[in-house]
Design an enzyme around this catalytic site. Sequence first.
Site, PDB file in Angstrom:
ATOM      1  N   ASP A 122      -1.467  -2.401  25.941  1.00 54.60           N
ATOM      2  CA  ASP A 122      -1.342  -3.409  26.986  1.00 54.60           C
ATOM      3  C   ASP A 122      -0.719  -2.765  28.217  1.00 54.60           C
ATOM      4  OD1 ASP A 122      -0.615  -5.590  28.631  1.00 54.60           O
ATOM      5  OD2 ASP A 122      -0.332  -6.901  26.920  1.00 54.60           O
ATOM      6  N   ASP A 146      -3.252   1.960  16.945  1.00 55.97           N
ATOM      7  CA  ASP A 146      -2.721   0.631  17.223  1.00 55.97           C
ATOM      8  C   ASP A 146      -3.882  -0.294  17.542  1.00 55.97           C
ATOM      9  OD1 ASP A 146      -0.821  -1.365  17.495  1.00 55.97           O
ATOM     10  OD2 ASP A 146       0.199  -0.455  19.197  1.00 55.97           O
ATOM     11  N   ASP A 147      -3.624  -1.596  17.493  1.00 57.90           N
ATOM     12  CA  ASP A 147      -4.679  -2.556  17.785  1.00 57.90           C
ATOM     13  C   ASP A 147      -4.995  -2.604  19.268  1.00 57.90           C
ATOM     14  OD1 ASP A 147      -2.218  -3.726  18.431  1.00 57.90           O
ATOM     15  OD2 ASP A 147      -2.661  -5.652  17.480  1.00 57.90           O
TER      16      ASP A 147
END
Length: 167
Positions: free
Chosen positions: A106, A102-103
């Site tokens: 969070d 994933d980028d």
Amino acid sequence: MSERLPHEKGFHISWDQIHRDSRALAWRLDGHGPDDGAWKAIVAITRGGMAPAMIVARELDVRTVDTISVKSYHHQSQGEAVVLKSPDKEMMGDGTGILVVDDLVDSGKTLELVRQLYPKAHFATVYAKPKGRAMVDTFITEVSQDTWIFFPWDMALQYVEPYRGTD
């Protein structure tokens, strides 16, 4: 000093930067797969993980790439993570040999959901925030929790006010 919204403490990522950082992620993962250092497949968490996963797959010469679609954001507010589309069940198994990309991690809610489904997969992100860091096995850059990352696929060129004042 004026009050700023959380997304105004921005970390802007260019296409060049995401490419460099995704290649660095691939180099960090090289040789760490369970099959003599190789990965069986890469699964991108859509949509943000697609560009980094493509770059990692190219760098590591992994030809089997699939996606898992998880929705947790509605514009800039985060909600409950929900799987919209799953990768091939036979390929995935319990996640052994699978690299999930994933980028950004969070809060960690998205990766927590995917990790429950595939507990033996290896989770890698390009960027990480402190709240979600425990959910990711490998990452490149950590930013503060109150930083909003602006990815190149979300951007357009335009004027931006200076961070402090307008003088």
